[in-house]
Motif scaffolding. Sequence first.
Motif, PDB file in Angstrom:
ATOM      1  N   HIS A  50       0.834  -1.194   0.000  1.00 17.91           N
ATOM      2  CA  HIS A  50       0.000   0.000   0.000  1.00 17.91           C
ATOM      3  C   HIS A  50       0.872   1.250   0.000  1.00 17.91           C
ATOM      4  O   HIS A  50       1.790   1.394   0.810  1.00 17.91           O
ATOM      5  N   ASP A  51       0.591   2.186  -0.909  1.00 18.27           N
ATOM      6  CA  ASP A  51       1.345   3.432  -1.011  1.00 18.27           C
ATOM      7  C   ASP A  51       0.607   4.509  -0.206  1.00 18.27           C
ATOM      8  O   ASP A  51      -0.413   5.036  -0.640  1.00 18.27           O
ATOM      9  N   ASP A  52       1.152   4.826   0.995  1.00 26.17           N
ATOM     10  CA  ASP A  52       0.521   5.825   1.852  1.00 26.17           C
ATOM     11  C   ASP A  52       1.285   7.155   1.821  1.00 26.17           C
ATOM     12  O   ASP A  52       1.148   7.985   2.720  1.00 26.17           O
ATOM     13  N   ARG A  53       2.099   7.333   0.780  1.00 28.11           N
ATOM     14  CA  ARG A  53       2.971   8.504   0.707  1.00 28.11           C
ATOM     15  C   ARG A  53       2.182   9.805   0.843  1.00 28.11           C
ATOM     16  O   ARG A  53       2.526  10.671   1.647  1.00 28.11           O
ATOM     17  N   THR A  54       1.137   9.963   0.065  1.00 27.60           N
ATOM     18  CA  THR A  54       0.397  11.225   0.089  1.00 27.60           C
ATOM     19  C   THR A  54      -0.301  11.439   1.428  1.00 27.60           C
ATOM     20  O   THR A  54      -0.447  12.581   1.884  1.00 27.60           O
TER      21      THR A  54
ATOM     22  N   VAL B 227      10.027   9.509  -6.692  1.00 23.50           N
ATOM     23  CA  VAL B 227       9.042   8.769  -5.899  1.00 23.50           C
ATOM     24  C   VAL B 227       9.545   7.375  -5.554  1.00 23.50           C
ATOM     25  O   VAL B 227       9.244   6.834  -4.490  1.00 23.50           O
ATOM     26  N   ASP B 228      10.326   6.767  -6.452  1.00 18.00           N
ATOM     27  CA  ASP B 228      10.813   5.412  -6.199  1.00 18.00           C
ATOM     28  C   ASP B 228      12.177   5.401  -5.504  1.00 18.00           C
ATOM     29  O   ASP B 228      12.832   4.368  -5.410  1.00 18.00           O
TER      30      ASP B 228
ATOM     31  N   TYR C 196      11.774   7.102   0.691  1.00 17.06           N
ATOM     32  CA  TYR C 196      11.010   6.183   1.532  1.00 17.06           C
ATOM     33  C   TYR C 196      11.530   6.233   2.971  1.00 17.06           C
ATOM     34  O   TYR C 196      10.741   6.257   3.923  1.00 17.06           O
TER      35      TYR C 196
END
Length: 331
Positions: free
Chosen positions: A2-6, A202-203, A208
């Motif tokens: 799951h991408d919760d970055r924002t 982003v990657d 991260y």
Amino acid sequence: MHDDRTLVEDRLRRVLSERIRPAVYPESVPLQVAVWHAPGEPVPVAEGLAAEHRPIEAGTRWGAPWGTSWFRVTGTVPKAWAGRTVEALLDLGFEQDLPGFQCEGLVHRPDGTPVKGLNPRNQWVRIGAPVAGGERVCLHIEAAANPLVFGPGPTPLGEKETAGSAPQYTLGRMDLAVFDDTVWELVLDLEVLGELMAELPVDSARRYDILRAVERSLDAVDLQDVNGTAARAREQLAGVLSAPAVPSAHRISAVGHAHIDTAWLWPLRETVRKVARTAANMTALIEDRPEFVFAMSQAQQWAWVKEHRPEVWAGVREAVAKGRFVPAGGM
């Protein structure tokens, strides 16, 4: 995964704005303020200090275009604040989203000694670190009501003869306040890391790592006790702040500088005062930060400080002798 970055980035912006920044000044008391409006062009410091001031309250409009007002702020440091760092917060009515080109001020002590300049990004004056409690505070502000003249097309505000006399600014917060250095440092840590995240791919593994550290830091902050938990929140950021960039990254060294147009959207005499405010601010920073170096160009501006503000010039000379205030080039 799951991408919760924002989610984390939005949480960072919200918590910084609503909870952490306000906690930099956890306690405050109002200062008493009085003002004298100079009837024409700027007056010598001694005249501004000696003028008859009248009471004024926060929320009052002041400042005809290109006018000068002398504010006197007084108060007493509460005895309960003994041992803490205290600052005067002096908001002349600044437009917060602009770094300059509006009202500004130069703060003086009662004997006329310059303290520092005031502008939208610099609205505080250190009273003591720490204070004993019970100190009497008295500061004088030479405030310039320079109007905002941005926008398309001509404007009557560009000339004193056509600008009128309508007040340009609303006096804002004028308080004594406790300054929490730990919370302030936490604000800076989170701002730096938030801005760095936005520039990394982003990657990127580093992005991260920063994201997770920021999340742990925000988890460590008790929103009901920001001041009591700021230190442990900073601990969560120490690792990513000290981690070096990739070996191929540039290494940058920098010195301070202020770009000041000699003839711009203000009368030439305002450039003279602008240079004095800037020089006073830089000498104050030099005293406060032993690693700070400032470079100032334009010989004419040096000459104006020497001629018109000898009390500021004395601080400049001292800083130059230490190699901290550096003459640089012609432009």
